[in-house]
Scaffold this motif. Structure first.
Motif, mmCIF file in Angstrom:
data_model
loop_
_atom_site.group_PDB
_atom_site.id
_atom_site.type_symbol
_atom_site.label_atom_id
_atom_site.label_comp_id
_atom_site.label_asym_id
_atom_site.label_seq_id
_atom_site.Cartn_x
_atom_site.Cartn_y
_atom_site.Cartn_z
ATOM 1 N N ASP A 1 -112.392 19.967 18.216
ATOM 2 C CA ASP A 1 -111.837 20.370 19.509
ATOM 3 C C ASP A 1 -112.929 20.572 20.551
ATOM 4 O OD1 ASP A 1 -110.392 21.640 21.704
ATOM 5 O OD2 ASP A 1 -108.768 21.785 20.252
ATOM 6 N N VAL A 2 -113.479 19.452 21.009
ATOM 7 C CA VAL A 2 -114.621 19.488 21.924
ATOM 8 C C VAL A 2 -114.323 20.213 23.234
ATOM 9 C CG1 VAL A 2 -115.814 17.496 20.951
ATOM 10 C CG2 VAL A 2 -114.131 17.142 22.741
ATOM 11 N N ASP A 3 -113.077 20.250 23.680
ATOM 12 C CA ASP A 3 -112.751 20.981 24.903
ATOM 13 C C ASP A 3 -112.902 22.487 24.700
ATOM 14 O OD1 ASP A 3 -112.194 18.654 26.337
ATOM 15 O OD2 ASP A 3 -110.068 18.705 25.792
ATOM 16 N N LEU A 4 -112.358 22.997 23.623
ATOM 17 C CA LEU A 4 -112.393 24.433 23.360
ATOM 18 C C LEU A 4 -113.785 24.906 22.950
ATOM 19 C CD1 LEU A 4 -110.794 27.095 23.075
ATOM 20 C CD2 LEU A 4 -110.355 26.442 20.708
ATOM 21 N N ASN B 1 -98.454 18.182 12.228
ATOM 22 C CA ASN B 1 -99.118 18.988 13.253
ATOM 23 C C ASN B 1 -100.607 19.175 12.995
ATOM 24 O OD1 ASN B 1 -99.021 20.734 11.067
ATOM 25 N ND2 ASN B 1 -98.644 22.535 12.341
ATOM 26 N N ASP B 2 -101.282 18.140 12.503
ATOM 27 C CA ASP B 2 -102.692 18.333 12.176
ATOM 28 C C ASP B 2 -103.527 18.705 13.402
ATOM 29 O OD1 ASP B 2 -102.047 15.595 12.709
ATOM 30 O OD2 ASP B 2 -104.012 14.984 12.010
ATOM 31 N N GLY B 3 -103.146 18.235 14.583
ATOM 32 C CA GLY B 3 -103.857 18.631 15.801
ATOM 33 C C GLY B 3 -103.714 20.115 16.086
ATOM 34 N N ASP B 4 -102.520 20.651 15.866
ATOM 35 C CA ASP B 4 -102.297 22.087 16.053
ATOM 36 C C ASP B 4 -103.106 22.898 15.046
ATOM 37 O OD1 ASP B 4 -100.454 21.571 18.097
ATOM 38 O OD2 ASP B 4 -98.750 21.604 16.717
ATOM 39 N N ALA B 5 -103.141 22.436 13.808
ATOM 40 C CA ALA B 5 -103.895 23.135 12.772
ATOM 41 C C ALA B 5 -105.386 23.135 13.104
ATOM 42 C CB ALA B 5 -103.637 22.490 11.403
ATOM 43 N N GLN B 6 -105.894 22.009 13.595
ATOM 44 C CA GLN B 6 -107.295 21.941 14.004
ATOM 45 C C GLN B 6 -107.566 22.882 15.162
ATOM 46 O OE1 GLN B 6 -108.952 18.061 14.718
ATOM 47 N NE2 GLN B 6 -108.009 17.195 12.888
ATOM 48 N N TYR B 7 -106.649 22.931 16.126
ATOM 49 C CA TYR B 7 -106.833 23.789 17.297
ATOM 50 C C TYR B 7 -106.868 25.265 16.912
ATOM 51 C CZ TYR B 7 -106.269 25.818 21.913
ATOM 52 O OH TYR B 7 -106.457 26.552 23.057
ATOM 53 N N ARG B 8 -105.976 25.678 16.016
ATOM 54 C CA ARG B 8 -105.963 27.089 15.601
ATOM 55 C C ARG B 8 -107.264 27.435 14.874
ATOM 56 N NH1 ARG B 8 -103.382 30.674 18.112
ATOM 57 N NH2 ARG B 8 -102.516 31.852 16.395
ATOM 58 N N ALA B 9 -107.764 26.526 14.039
ATOM 59 C CA ALA B 9 -109.048 26.762 13.373
ATOM 60 C C ALA B 9 -110.171 26.836 14.403
ATOM 61 C CB ALA B 9 -109.319 25.662 12.348
ATOM 62 N N ALA B 10 -110.118 25.969 15.416
ATOM 63 C CA ALA B 10 -111.133 25.986 16.475
ATOM 64 C C ALA B 10 -111.080 27.297 17.259
ATOM 65 C CB ALA B 10 -110.937 24.798 17.405
ATOM 66 N N GLN B 11 -109.884 27.837 17.447
ATOM 67 C CA GLN B 11 -109.764 29.118 18.131
ATOM 68 C C GLN B 11 -110.446 30.234 17.334
ATOM 69 O OE1 GLN B 11 -105.391 29.011 18.805
ATOM 70 N NE2 GLN B 11 -105.951 29.616 20.894
ATOM 71 N N TRP B 12 -110.316 30.195 16.019
ATOM 72 C CA TRP B 12 -110.990 31.188 15.190
ATOM 73 C C TRP B 12 -112.506 31.090 15.382
ATOM 74 C CZ3 TRP B 12 -109.977 35.358 12.221
ATOM 75 C CH2 TRP B 12 -110.998 35.804 11.382
ATOM 76 N N CYS C 1 -117.699 33.084 17.656
ATOM 77 C CA CYS C 1 -118.934 32.759 18.381
ATOM 78 C C CYS C 1 -118.954 33.340 19.789
ATOM 79 C CB CYS C 1 -119.116 31.239 18.447
ATOM 80 S SG CYS C 1 -119.390 30.474 16.837
ATOM 81 N N ASP C 2 -117.802 33.642 20.340
ATOM 82 C CA ASP C 2 -117.668 34.150 21.710
ATOM 83 C C ASP C 2 -116.705 35.340 21.695
ATOM 84 O OD1 ASP C 2 -117.219 34.620 24.414
ATOM 85 O OD2 ASP C 2 -116.309 32.661 24.808
ATOM 86 N N PRO C 3 -117.222 36.555 21.486
ATOM 87 C CA PRO C 3 -116.355 37.732 21.371
ATOM 88 C C PRO C 3 -115.464 37.975 22.597
ATOM 89 C CG PRO C 3 -118.569 38.261 20.645
ATOM 90 C CD PRO C 3 -118.623 36.891 21.266
ATOM 91 N N GLY C 4 -115.799 37.402 23.743
ATOM 92 C CA GLY C 4 -114.976 37.571 24.934
ATOM 93 C C GLY C 4 -113.772 36.645 24.984
ATOM 94 N N TYR C 5 -113.723 35.673 24.084
ATOM 95 C CA TYR C 5 -112.613 34.715 24.056
ATOM 96 C C TYR C 5 -111.372 35.375 23.477
ATOM 97 C CZ TYR C 5 -109.771 30.706 22.708
ATOM 98 O OH TYR C 5 -108.744 29.818 22.536
ATOM 99 N N GLN C 6 -110.260 35.225 24.157
ATOM 100 C CA GLN C 6 -108.981 35.765 23.692
ATOM 101 C C GLN C 6 -108.132 34.644 23.091
ATOM 102 O OE1 GLN C 6 -108.030 39.062 23.691
ATOM 103 N NE2 GLN C 6 -110.166 39.357 24.255
ATOM 104 N N VAL C 7 -107.773 34.773 21.840
ATOM 105 C CA VAL C 7 -106.934 33.787 21.163
ATOM 106 C C VAL C 7 -105.498 33.942 21.652
ATOM 107 C CG1 VAL C 7 -106.038 33.030 18.936
ATOM 108 C CG2 VAL C 7 -108.415 33.796 19.126
ATOM 109 N N GLU C 8 -104.938 32.846 22.148
ATOM 110 C CA GLU C 8 -103.547 32.844 22.627
ATOM 111 C C GLU C 8 -102.782 31.722 21.963
ATOM 112 O OE1 GLU C 8 -101.919 34.994 24.441
ATOM 113 O OE2 GLU C 8 -103.718 36.208 24.745
ATOM 114 N N PRO C 9 -101.690 32.019 21.320
ATOM 115 C CA PRO C 9 -101.201 33.350 20.981
ATOM 116 C C PRO C 9 -102.083 33.951 19.896
ATOM 117 C CG PRO C 9 -99.828 31.712 19.913
ATOM 118 C CD PRO C 9 -100.817 30.965 20.771
#
Length: 107
Positions: free
Chosen positions: A30-33, A71-82, A87-95
């Protein structure tokens, strides 16, 4: 052993896992995130984070009745959010993560 059934993960699930591992190890998950965040050293330094990344991917991944991922893209995105949150404590995971997404299975 004559009546023993050996089952394997469906090919589509194995491919999803392979691509997820490739993107994760290549630094292109997830290069954007995760733009500008080199998370790889962090994941290797703290093995429990790598464990959680794979757990989230596997827990979120859905498979239809034919064994194909839906939904492999969604699964990758949720892992990327973690990863981003670690790595960035200021990042808020939504949802926010739900308990079932971060559940560790196995012995």
């Amino acid at each position: 052993m004559e009546d023993e059934l050996v089952a394997h993960l469906p090919t589509d699930v194995r491919a999803a896992l392979r691509f997820f591992a490739y993107y994760l190890g290549n630094g292109t998950l997830d290069v954007d995130l995760l733009d500008g965040i080199d998370y790889r050293a962090h994941l290797l330094e703290y093995g429990s984070d790598l464990e959680m990344v794979f757990a989230i991917f596997a827990n979120v991944l859905e498979v239809d009745e034919l064994g194909e991922t839906v939904n492999d893209g969604d699964a990758q995105y949720r892992a990327a959010q973690w990863i981003r949150r670690r790595c960035d404590p200021g990042y808020q995971v939504e949802p926010p993560f739900e308990a079932w997404e971060t559940e560790l299975h196995g012995p």
